[in-house]
Design an enzyme around this catalytic site. Structure first.
Site, PDB file in Angstrom:
ATOM      1  N   SER A 259     -15.298  -0.835   6.955  1.00  0.00           N
ATOM      2  CA  SER A 259     -13.950  -0.190   6.191  1.00  0.00           C
ATOM      3  C   SER A 259     -14.323   0.896   5.242  1.00  0.00           C
ATOM      4  O   SER A 259     -14.090   1.201   5.641  1.00  0.00           O
ATOM      5  CB  SER A 259     -13.449  -1.447   6.156  1.00  0.00           C
ATOM      6  OG  SER A 259     -13.612  -2.001   5.473  1.00  0.00           O
TER       7      SER A 259
ATOM      8  N   ASP B 189      -5.721  -4.960  -3.339  1.00  0.00           N
ATOM      9  CA  ASP B 189      -6.728  -4.110  -2.405  1.00  0.00           C
ATOM     10  C   ASP B 189      -7.283  -2.991  -4.108  1.00  0.00           C
ATOM     11  O   ASP B 189      -6.468  -1.915  -4.165  1.00  0.00           O
ATOM     12  CB  ASP B 189      -5.959  -3.227  -1.024  1.00  0.00           C
ATOM     13  CG  ASP B 189      -7.396  -2.624  -0.621  1.00  0.00           C
ATOM     14  OD1 ASP B 189      -9.061  -2.744  -0.805  1.00  0.00           O
ATOM     15  OD2 ASP B 189      -7.617  -1.934   0.465  1.00  0.00           O
TER      16      ASP B 189
ATOM     17  N   HIS C  40     -11.561  -0.876  -1.301  1.00  0.00           N
ATOM     18  CA  HIS C  40     -10.956   0.542  -0.954  1.00  0.00           C
ATOM     19  C   HIS C  40     -10.367   0.994  -1.701  1.00  0.00           C
ATOM     20  O   HIS C  40     -10.296   0.843  -3.375  1.00  0.00           O
ATOM     21  CB  HIS C  40     -10.271   0.464   0.220  1.00  0.00           C
ATOM     22  CG  HIS C  40     -10.302  -0.559   1.482  1.00  0.00           C
ATOM     23  ND1 HIS C  40      -9.922  -1.747   1.669  1.00  0.00           N
ATOM     24  CD2 HIS C  40     -11.812  -0.714   2.771  1.00  0.00           C
ATOM     25  CE1 HIS C  40     -10.347  -2.443   3.156  1.00  0.00           C
ATOM     26  NE2 HIS C  40     -11.365  -1.835   3.035  1.00  0.00           N
TER      27      HIS C  40
END
Length: 351
Positions: free
Chosen positions: A106, A329, A332
Site C-alpha cells: 500500500s 494510521d 501511510h
C-alpha cells in the site's frame, strides 16, 4: 613543431569546449537529493486534493476532516542544490507512449496515486481510462499513451496456496512475468514482513524445498530481496527498462524517536522534525536493502526516502484515514503530501 594527424589549434579548442560543456551539462546529478531538510513554502502543495478525484479514502486526509493544513506547506530542500518543481505536462510529453509500474504494497499505492494526481491536475481535461486486471490497476492517459500501473505484490516473491496451506516462497518470483516489457519499474516491500496473526497472509515459509512455521522476519526479507535481485539481473535490459526501489517508508508510533517521550501516535503532529537528522536513527531494514542492492549488476536506483520521511511525523492520516476515529494510521501518508516529494525526486532523476 606542428600538430600531426589533422589535430590543429582550432580542433583542440573545439574539443576542450565540448568536454567542458559535457562535464557541466548535468551539474545537479552530483547532488544527493536525499540529504536535506523540510522548509516552509506557501506555494505548496503541488496540487489541491479536491481537484484529484482518484485519491482513495485512506489517503484523503482533508476530505476526511483533518482540520490543519500546515503539513501541506513544506518543501524538501536538499543540501547544495534544489529540486526542479514537478511539471506534469512536461512529464507526459516527454514520456509519451511509455509504461510506468509500481510494484509492492500500500506504500506503492500511496506513490502511484500521488503520481496520478500530479499528472492529472496538470492537464485536468485530459482523456483517461482506468481498469484492473487481476492484481494490476492501470490508469491510462489516453492523449499521451502513458500507462501508470500498480501491481499489488506485498512481498515481491510468491505466496501460493498448496495442500498444506498458504506458502510464502522466498525463492520463487513467478509474479515477475507481469513486470517484463515495462519502461519504468518502481519496487517496494517491507511493511508486511512483520505481520503476524490474522493479518499474516501465509501459513508456512518455503526455502529450498524446506517448510518452516516461521523464521526471523528480517532474514526472510533479505532472502526475498536476493531472489528479486536475481530476477532483475536475469530479466532486465537496461536499454529498455529503468529500475527503481522505493526504499523503506517509516512509521511514527513512538514519540521517543522524535524526542517526545510518552507520545504513542502521530495524532496532532503539525510540523516536521527540524533539521536533517532523525533522533531515532534509521531502521535496520534499510541497511539490509542497501546491501542487497549493492550486489545487483544491472542499474537500480534507490529512491532513498527513509530519512526525509522520518522527519515527517506530521504527514500521516492518523485518525483521518481508513479507520477513522476508531483507527490510527501512522504508516501511510496523506495526499497531497509526502509521496509527492518521492515523485518529485523521481521526476528529477529521469528528466
Amino acid at each position: 613543431m606542428g600538430l600531426e594527424g589533422g589535430w590543429n589549434f582550432f580542433t583542440l579548442i573545439s574539443l576542450f569546449v565540448l568536454l567542458f560543456h559535457h562535464s557541466n551539462a548535468h551539474p545537479q546529478q552530483s547532488c544527493n537529493y536525499f540529504e536535506g531538510s523540510w522548509v516552509e513554502d506557501q506555494t505548496y502543495p503541488l496540487y489541491n486534493s479536491t481537484q484529484c478525484p482518484f485519491i482513495e479514502h485512506e489517503f484523503n486526509c482533508q476530505r476526511n476532516g483533518r482540520p490543519d493544513q500546515d503539513y501541506l506547506k513544506y518543501r524538501w530542500q536538499p543540501h547544495g542544490c534544489s529540486l526542479k518543481r514537478f511539471d506534469g505536462r512536461s512529464f507526459l510529453q516527454k514520456f509519451k507512449g511509455k509504461s510506468i509500474m509500481f510494484v509492492g504494497d500500500s506504500l506503492s499505492r500511496n506513490q502511484w496515486q500521488s503520481l496520478i494526481c500530479l499528472l492529472y491536475t496538470s492537464v485536468p481535461k485530459t482523456n483517461y481510462n482506468t481498469t484492473r486486471v487481476g492484481d494490476v490497476s492501470i490508469f491510462t492517459f489516453l492523449d499521451f499513451g502513458i500507462d501508470v500501473m500498480l501491481d499489488r505484490s506485498v512481498y515481491l516473491v510468491d505466496v501460493v496456496r498448496e495442500e498444506n496451506g498458504r506458502i510464502l516462497k522466498l525463492d520463487s518470483i513467478e509474479g515477475g512475468k507481469l513486470w517484463k516489457g515495462i519502461d519504468m519499474l518502481i519496487f517496494n516491500t517491507w511493511h508486511w514482513w512483520n505481520r503476524r496473526g490474522a493479518t499474516q497472509p501465509w501459513d508456512f515459509i518455503e526455502i529450498g524445498g524446506q517448510y518452516y512455521r516461521d523464521m526471523d522476519r528480517v532474514v526472510a526479507f533479505e532472502r526475498a530481496l536476493y531472489t528479486w535481485a536475481k530476477w532483475i539481473d536475469t530479466n532486465i535490459d537496461p536499454e529498455k527498462t529503468m529500475v527503481f526501489f522505493q526504499g523503506i517508508s517509516p512509521s511514527h508510533y513512538n514519540g521517543t524517536d522524535w524526542n517526545q517521550p510518552g507520545v504513542k501516535t502521530c495524532l496532532g503532529q503539525r510540523q516536521p522534525v527540524s533539521g536533517s537528522t532523525y533522533p531515532g536513527g534509521l531502521p535496520p531494514a534499510l541497511t539490509v536493502l542497501k546491501n542487497v542492492l549493492s550486489t545487483i549488476e544491472k542499474p537500480v536506483t534507490l529512491l532513498d526516502v527513509t530519512n526525509l520521511c522520518l522527519l515527517r511525523k506530521d504527514g500521516h492520516p492518523s485518525i483521518y484515514g481508513l479507520g477513522g476515529r476508531t483507527g490510527m494510521d501512522c504508516s501511510h501518508w496523506c495526499l497531497a503530501g509526502v509521496p509527492d516529494t518521492w515523485n518529485q525526486i523521481f521526476y528529477n532523476l529521469i528528466s
